[in-house]
Scaffold this motif. Structure first.
Motif, mmCIF file in Angstrom:
data_model
loop_
_atom_site.group_PDB
_atom_site.id
_atom_site.type_symbol
_atom_site.label_atom_id
_atom_site.label_comp_id
_atom_site.label_asym_id
_atom_site.label_seq_id
_atom_site.Cartn_x
_atom_site.Cartn_y
_atom_site.Cartn_z
ATOM 1 N N GLU A 109 -7.579 11.856 -12.310
ATOM 2 C CA GLU A 109 -8.081 12.965 -11.227
ATOM 3 C C GLU A 109 -7.391 14.370 -11.185
ATOM 4 O O GLU A 109 -6.227 14.675 -11.943
ATOM 5 N N ALA A 115 -8.363 15.902 -5.397
ATOM 6 C CA ALA A 115 -9.808 16.022 -4.822
ATOM 7 C C ALA A 115 -10.986 15.786 -5.930
ATOM 8 O O ALA A 115 -12.164 15.554 -5.350
ATOM 9 N N THR A 116 -10.870 16.107 -7.009
ATOM 10 C CA THR A 116 -11.704 16.043 -7.996
ATOM 11 C C THR A 116 -11.514 14.935 -8.691
ATOM 12 O O THR A 116 -10.324 14.407 -9.603
ATOM 13 N N HIS A 117 -12.630 13.896 -9.000
ATOM 14 C CA HIS A 117 -12.508 12.629 -9.677
ATOM 15 C C HIS A 117 -12.766 12.723 -11.145
ATOM 16 O O HIS A 117 -12.770 11.851 -11.774
ATOM 17 N N VAL A 244 -7.673 14.125 1.265
ATOM 18 C CA VAL A 244 -8.623 13.619 0.489
ATOM 19 C C VAL A 244 -8.647 11.981 0.928
ATOM 20 O O VAL A 244 -9.677 11.577 1.192
ATOM 21 N N THR A 245 -7.741 11.453 1.114
ATOM 22 C CA THR A 245 -7.845 9.936 1.325
ATOM 23 C C THR A 245 -7.672 9.580 2.986
ATOM 24 O O THR A 245 -8.229 8.683 3.404
ATOM 25 N N LYS A 246 -7.503 10.480 3.503
ATOM 26 C CA LYS A 246 -7.025 10.440 5.275
ATOM 27 C C LYS A 246 -6.270 9.260 5.527
ATOM 28 O O LYS A 246 -6.422 8.516 6.621
ATOM 29 N N GLN A 247 -5.517 8.966 4.672
ATOM 30 C CA GLN A 247 -4.546 7.733 4.858
ATOM 31 C C GLN A 247 -3.291 8.226 5.396
ATOM 32 O O GLN A 247 -2.633 8.954 4.618
ATOM 33 N N GLN B 128 -14.421 18.869 -3.061
ATOM 34 C CA GLN B 128 -13.969 17.531 -3.306
ATOM 35 C C GLN B 128 -15.200 16.929 -4.154
ATOM 36 O O GLN B 128 -16.334 17.109 -3.661
ATOM 37 N N SER B 129 -14.908 16.125 -4.907
ATOM 38 C CA SER B 129 -16.046 15.801 -5.935
ATOM 39 C C SER B 129 -16.798 14.673 -5.455
ATOM 40 O O SER B 129 -16.102 13.856 -4.548
ATOM 41 N N PHE B 161 -13.356 4.804 2.054
ATOM 42 C CA PHE B 161 -14.593 5.429 2.692
ATOM 43 C C PHE B 161 -15.795 5.505 2.050
ATOM 44 O O PHE B 161 -16.537 6.497 1.786
#
Lengths: 343, 218
Positions: A109, A115-117, A244-247, B128-129, B161
């Motif tokens: 990533e 944020a970009t996979h 990104v994950t909101k965890q 964000q991808s 999600f």
């Protein structure tokens, strides 16, 4: 009879596969298999060469003034050393430092928060960011299509002049994946072509004791998101991986950066808060800011004496790869320079 | 079965006039939605992905659409030319129509796609991808936002999600109308709170689950 010919076909295929494999930069034994296939060694007109043109061309930005290289300079191992950079993301605006670009094929990533996979999607982020290139893929494609230079460059690569997002993004990705840096002194030692000095050896030992858990060799990152106890900069309050994950447990975690090429990639950390390695080690020695005691990635300070710091730094400097930084295959392409001059 | 038609159902009582979306799976036909806008509420943009469209009987797949992904687009009263085709639909009398609302997470986790998946379609997040599976924009008096605008960009393909929804609908007879009930969709969400969703998360997932419940066969 039948079996025999089948066998020779198989052997033939194997040899072809082997020959093809040979053309990629040799991954030596101590280096793990990359996530992405490495492009074959850059040739004159392949996707890597096309991607290199795009990477260095201001045409990518709305005002034709910013290229990828504006923030990712080859002489800084493709990092940016002048100042910290902001990155506009929906509601939360953070200030982030441009990381060096190398060994991206080994990354799953991208970005400090992941944020970009996928490498092919990555260029869309700076391209569309109003604070970075302020453009968009549609506008870029029409500019490329209107350019004789790029019509020719795409033709040279693909044997037709179709210019679309897929080709454009794949070419950029190919160039980025070609940025491979495994020619440091450390690598020479690993392949028995050099030896560490006594001080470097001592530093290597300290490194393995204190840093390798996160900055795992030979990539010098474990690819995970972790919290190394940096004090929160309340003016930015960049929550890192959490965005990104909101965890909850991902708050203030950032991708563990590689420690290769540190001499070129300063300032350090996601917000570029430190300019020297001494400051970095000073930070690791301080006991503050452990946010989740008992569950922290780094439970206590890494105390290092003055001499130990000097040893550790001397080891870290063996991770600099001069050949990478000054590799002419990665610098501003002559073809583009010539074109811009005659324009 | 002659046709498999996707309808977009819009009722008068929230200010939309009834409008239809024809999404013919049988023939290469057109898909359009004239959404008339009243003074208070309007939908200015509605686009979503539909993937892996197929029909099953028992455990067997008896029909598959030609393409893996379709971008259904009702932008600005424009006659869209989304065409879903696949041979052999005319012989099907009954079965289970299955499709994914959105781009399945496997596809989303790969690189950049082509055709409907081309980022040029404006359905790819850039900061964000990942794909935006479902995009709905408009104006509603219920929204406390600037100019009463709402923007729902629903997506997310990574755990926890994952937002794409698999939809399964029984079809029988010679004609099946698949309806997306936008009245139900808008009436049952809290636009006062959820008027601007632009990133993956719990809200996006629950709205996608809600969207799933708004599809039915007539």
């Amino acid at each position: 009879m039948y079996n025999k010919s089948l066998l020779s076909i198989l052997i033939g295929l194997f040899l072809v596969a082997f020959a093809l494999k040979k053309r990629t930069p040799e991954p030596t034994s101590y280096i793990p298999t990359p996530f992405y296939r490495l492009p074959v060694f850059p040739t004159k007109n392949d996707t890597v060469a096309l991607g290199r043109l795009l990477f260095y061309d201001n045409i990518l930005s709305a005002n034709n003034q910013v290229s990828c290289a504006s923030c990712h300079n080859s002489y800084n191992a493709f990092a940016h050393t002048d100042h910290q950079l902001s990155h506009g993301i929906f509601d939360s605006v953070g200030t982030r430092n441009a990381p060096g670009l190398f060994n991206l094929a080994w990354q799953k990533e991208f970005m400090w928060d992941g944020a970009t996979h996928h490498i092919e999607a990555q260029a869309l982020a700076p391209l569309h960011d109003p604070k970075e290139m302020g453009s968009n893929i549609k506008a870029l494609l029409s500019k490329l299509r209107a350019s004789d230079f790029y019509r020719k460059a795409f033709y040279d690569t693909y044997k037709d002049t179709i210019i679309n997002s897929n080709r454009t993004l794949k070419a950029l990705a190919a160039f980025e994946l070609s940025l491979v840096s495994f020619e440091s002194k450390y690598d020479a030692v690993k392949t028995d072509n050099a030896e560490f000095s006594t001080q470097e050896k001592a530093g290597y030992k300290l490194f393995k004791q204190n840093c390798n858990k996160c900055h795992t060799e030979p990539l010098f990152t474990n690819g995970k998101y972790m919290d190394n106890n940096l004090p929160i900069d309340s003016s930015l309050d960049d929550k890192g991986r959490f965005l990104v994950t909101k965890q909850k447990e991902d708050r203030y975690k950032f991708k563990v950066p590689s420690l290769r090429n540190l001499s070129y990639t300063y300032p350090y950390m996601h917000d570029g808060r430190f300019t020297t390695l001494n400051q970095v080690l000073q930070h690791y020695s301080s006991n503050q800011n452990i946010k989740n005691k008992g569950k922290a990635d780094l439970e206590k300070a890494i105390h290092l004496s003055f001499n130990e710091r000097a040893d550790l730094i001397s080891f870290l400097l063996t991770l600099n790869d001069k050949n990478f930084v000054f590799n002419p295959a990665y610098s501003f392409p002559k073809k583009l320079k010539d074109y811009l001059i005659q324009e | 079965m002659q046709h498999l038609i996707f309808f977009l159902l819009v009722f008068m009582n929230i200010g939309f006039t009834s409008a239809q979306l024809k999404f013919s799976l049988a023939h290469d036909s057109l898909l359009y939605i004239p959404i008339r806008i009243n003074q208070e509420d309007s939908v200015s943009l509605l686009r979503f992905y539909i993937s892996n469209i197929h029909i099953e009987q028992g455990r067997k797949i008896i029909w598959e659409a030609h393409k893996k992904h379709y971008l259904i687009d009702f932008t600005q009263n424009r006659l869209a030319t989304n065409i879903v085709s696949g041979t052999g639909l005319e012989n099907i009398k009954k079965g289970r129509l299955k499709f994914t609302l959105g781009v399945d997470h496997k596809t989303a986790s790969q690189g950049i796609g082509e055709g409907p998946l081309d980022p040029i379609q404006g359905m790819y997040w850039t900061w964000q991808s990942g794909y935006i599976n479902f995009k709905l924009e408009g104006v509603s008096s219920k929204c406390p936002s600037r100019k009463n605008r709402f923007q729902l960009h629903l997506g997310g393909f990574q755990k926890p999600f994952r937002s794409a929804q698999i939809i399964e609908l029984q079809i029988t007879g010679t004609r099946a109308n698949v309806v997306f009930n936008i009245h139900k969709f808008l009436a049952e969400i809290n636009l006062r709170e959820a008027h601007s969703i632009m990133s993956p998360g719990e809200k996006a997932v629950s709205l996608m689950e809600h969207a799933k419940r708004c599809f039915y066969v007539q």
